[in-house]
Design a protein around this motif. Structure first.
Motif, mmCIF file in Angstrom:
data_model
loop_
_atom_site.group_PDB
_atom_site.id
_atom_site.type_symbol
_atom_site.label_atom_id
_atom_site.label_comp_id
_atom_site.label_asym_id
_atom_site.label_seq_id
_atom_site.Cartn_x
_atom_site.Cartn_y
_atom_site.Cartn_z
ATOM 1 N N UNK A 57 3.769 7.308 3.203
ATOM 2 C CA UNK A 57 4.099 6.099 3.767
ATOM 3 C C UNK A 57 4.023 5.022 2.883
ATOM 4 N N UNK A 82 0.228 11.108 4.373
ATOM 5 C CA UNK A 82 -0.562 11.936 5.428
ATOM 6 C C UNK A 82 -0.290 13.298 5.131
ATOM 7 N N UNK A 132 -1.436 17.784 9.606
ATOM 8 C CA UNK A 132 -2.320 17.573 10.764
ATOM 9 C C UNK A 132 -3.571 16.341 10.005
ATOM 10 N N UNK A 133 -3.153 15.894 9.735
ATOM 11 C CA UNK A 133 -4.657 15.365 8.656
ATOM 12 C C UNK A 133 -4.062 13.029 9.072
ATOM 13 N N UNK A 134 -5.045 12.351 9.318
ATOM 14 C CA UNK A 134 -5.001 10.945 9.542
ATOM 15 C C UNK A 134 -4.056 10.507 7.886
ATOM 16 N N UNK A 135 -4.329 9.740 8.303
ATOM 17 C CA UNK A 135 -3.191 8.581 6.966
ATOM 18 C C UNK A 135 -4.744 8.127 5.967
ATOM 19 N N UNK A 143 -0.070 5.176 1.113
ATOM 20 C CA UNK A 143 -0.579 5.889 2.323
ATOM 21 C C UNK A 143 -0.060 7.537 1.775
ATOM 22 N N UNK A 181 8.984 4.884 6.844
ATOM 23 C CA UNK A 181 9.590 5.388 7.535
ATOM 24 C C UNK A 181 8.909 7.151 6.641
ATOM 25 N N UNK A 185 -3.554 0.370 -3.689
ATOM 26 C CA UNK A 185 -2.530 -1.266 -2.854
ATOM 27 C C UNK A 185 -2.750 -2.029 -3.936
ATOM 28 N N UNK A 209 0.739 -5.218 10.048
ATOM 29 C CA UNK A 209 1.253 -4.521 8.510
ATOM 30 C C UNK A 209 2.234 -3.669 9.158
ATOM 31 N N UNK A 210 3.550 -3.336 8.080
ATOM 32 C CA UNK A 210 4.902 -2.769 8.997
ATOM 33 C C UNK A 210 4.754 -1.741 7.185
ATOM 34 N N UNK A 211 5.499 -0.545 8.765
ATOM 35 C CA UNK A 211 5.409 1.080 7.730
ATOM 36 C C UNK A 211 6.722 1.155 7.211
ATOM 37 N N UNK A 232 0.893 -1.390 0.403
ATOM 38 C CA UNK A 232 0.269 -0.064 -0.424
ATOM 39 C C UNK A 232 0.920 1.237 0.027
#
Lengths: 114, 112
Positions: free
Chosen positions: A90, A38, A41-44, A36, A106, A49, A102-104, A34
């Motif tokens: 990300x 961001x 100041x927002x969510x992911x 993502x 950096x 995908x 899930x592994x992100x 995936x």
């Protein structure tokens, strides 16, 4: 072992030029991958995908990514950057028997220069 | 309408206090997560619950305790808060492999 490596912590492009954000992964299983985004100041937010279907995946806002198993890469691209693309990106790998681990990476900070 | 909601959005508290962050999802997802985003923007998984059962518990101080009363809720309780706990905490949920996450908007915790 599973891991995700985002090769650039910062990328800077001029508006209207192509974007390339690089991601390499390692996984003991067949992964789902995936990207993502961001914004400050927002969510992911999910951009796109890959889940073992077509290797070229198209996402929202003109982004796409190509899964290359031989290179263990999943780079994110966009033909023409827009000012609103400036954000943190990300790369994420999903593994495990149920795919619920899930592994992100950096993160890569994208700056778009007017 | 909100799919994954976290409360509070902002939390400022003194060292040594105990605080909780609540998370609820109305998507019918089976799995919920807590992630910590540090000042360098790096996201690290803390916990994951699948149908109220703990399935991922990364190396996190035992001052952090997740609680899942039902599969739609995953709360995070933190005891004896420390300065290093300051971060943004994200709750997320997912249904199954390949679907990916739905994230909450984050809780910015500041310990002073």
């Amino acid at each position: 072992a599973q891991s995700v490596t985002q090769l650039d912590s910062h990328v800077s492009v001029s508006e209207g030029t192509p974007v390339l954000l690089r991601c390499n992964y390692s996984s003991s299983y067949s992964p789902s991958l995936f990207w993502y985004v961001q914004h400050p100041n927002k969510g992911l937010q999910l951009l796109l995908k890959y889940t073992s279907a077509a290797t070229l995946v198209k996402g929202i806002n003109g982004f796409e990514a190509e899964f290359k198993k031989s290179e263990t890469s999943f780079h994110l691209t966009k033909p023409s950057a827009h000012m609103s693309d400036a954000a943190e990106y990300f790369c994420v790998v999903s593994v495990g028997p149920t795919g619920n681990q899930f592994y992100f990476g950096t993160g890569t900070s994208l700056t778009v220069i007017p | 309408d909100t799919a994954v909601s976290q409360t509070p959005k902002y939390l400022v508290t003194q060292m040594g206090n105990d605080k909780s962050i609540k998370c609820e999802q109305n998507l019918g997802h089976d799995t919920m997560y807590w992630y910590k985003q540090d000042s360098k923007k790096f996201l690290k998984i803390m916990f994951s619950y699948n149908n109220k059962e703990l399935i991922i518990n990364e190396t996190v101080p035992n001052r952090f305790s997740p609680k899942s009363p039902d599969k739609a809720h995953l709360n995070l309780h933190i005891n004896s808060l420390e300065l290093g706990d300051s971060a943004v905490y994200f709750c997320a949920s997912s249904q199954r492999r390949g679907i990916g996450y739905t994230f909450g908007s984050g809780t910015r915790l500041t310990v002073v």
